[in-house]
Write an enzyme that holds these catalytic residues in place. Structure first.
Site, short mmCIF file in Angstrom:
data_model
loop_
_atom_site.label_atom_id
_atom_site.label_comp_id
_atom_site.label_asym_id
_atom_site.label_seq_id
_atom_site.Cartn_x
_atom_site.Cartn_y
_atom_site.Cartn_z
N ASP A 110 -0.44 15.92 3.66
CA ASP A 110 0.12 14.77 4.15
C ASP A 110 1.64 14.96 4.08
O ASP A 110 2.35 16.02 3.43
CB ASP A 110 -0.22 13.61 3.07
CG ASP A 110 0.48 12.47 3.45
OD1 ASP A 110 0.36 11.63 4.67
OD2 ASP A 110 1.14 11.46 2.46
N ASP A 163 4.78 11.78 4.26
CA ASP A 163 5.31 10.80 3.43
C ASP A 163 4.68 10.69 2.26
O ASP A 163 3.54 10.21 2.10
CB ASP A 163 5.28 9.51 4.48
CG ASP A 163 5.91 9.61 5.51
OD1 ASP A 163 7.13 10.04 5.74
OD2 ASP A 163 5.38 9.02 6.78
#
Length: 231
Positions: A15, A17
């Site tokens: 991922d 953020d």
């Protein structure tokens, strides 16, 4: 240049953020401000932060009380993207979580194939990864607008693997992220999951998502991935 995956290499899908970059607070602040600019009502930064990790149209709609396909949501999205480019991206290098640069280099040197799978738009992900000095370390970047069904659906992971030149996630592959969507993505693929506690989800929230491993730091992420890879 990213390290080319070896034949039979395992893929690590990250991922963005809240996992690689400490952006959730800035995203929440500027998304809430964008909603206020368009609607005249400030939805609250905490309300925006709880939505970080969801696709842009969904966030815009939720914060403006509109439909994702509405003109209002579109205007909020455009206002946010303007703020993102002007106010968040220039600070990208300062938003790296401790250990990320060195950790990614260690994983690549071990022969692992690295990719980013994010709920951001592809162009936004590329922009901030490049600004942070991370883009060259990844063999693939997949955004929410690259697929019909973004994460937690496995479409985005399947596309990342294809772009890495890997037919399928091997048993030693993994997904690393800070929300339930990342853990669900790993579950859908049938691979190992690492939930980090320093992003959007609290330690209790990420534990409730039941990842295979919970990591308090990026150094711990690297440690567990290298340990599994060497077995």
């Amino acid at each position: 240049m990213p390290v080319e995956p070896e034949t039979g290499s395992s893929a690590i899908l990250f991922d963005l953020d809240g996992t690689l970059l400490d952006t959730p607070n800035a995203i929440a602040e500027h998304f809430a401000a964008a909603a206020e600019t368009v609607t005249g009502a400030h939805p609250g930064v905490e309300a925006a932060r709880r939505l970080v990790g969801r696709p842009l149209p969904e966030m815009a709609a939720a914060l403006s009380g509109s439909d994702p396909d509405s003109a209002v949501a579109q205007a909020v999205s455009e206002e946010y993207l303007s703020r993102y480019r002007e106010l968040i991206v220039p600070k990208a290098a300062d938003l790296l979580f401790p250990g990320v640069l060195d950790g990614l280099a260690r994983l690549a040197a071990a022969g692992l194939a690295l990719a980013v799978v994010t709920s951001k738009k592809h162009s936004s992900a590329e922009l901030i990864l490049d600004a942070a000095g991370l883009r060259a370390g990844f063999g693939a970047v997949v955004g929410a607008d690259d697929v019909t069904h973004p994460k937690p659906h496995r479409d985005s992971a399947d596309l990342a693997l294809a772009r890495l030149g890997l037919p399928a996630a091997g048993p030693a592959g993994a997904v690393v992220g800070d929300t339930a969507a990342d853990i669900e993505l790993a579950t859908g693929l049938g691979i190992f999951s690492v939930g980090v506690t320093y992003g959007v989800f609290t330690a209790n929230q990420i534990a409730a998502a039941a990842p295979d491993h919970i990591a308090p730091t990026f150094d711990d992420v690297v440690r567990i991935l290298l340990l599994r890879h060497r077995k």
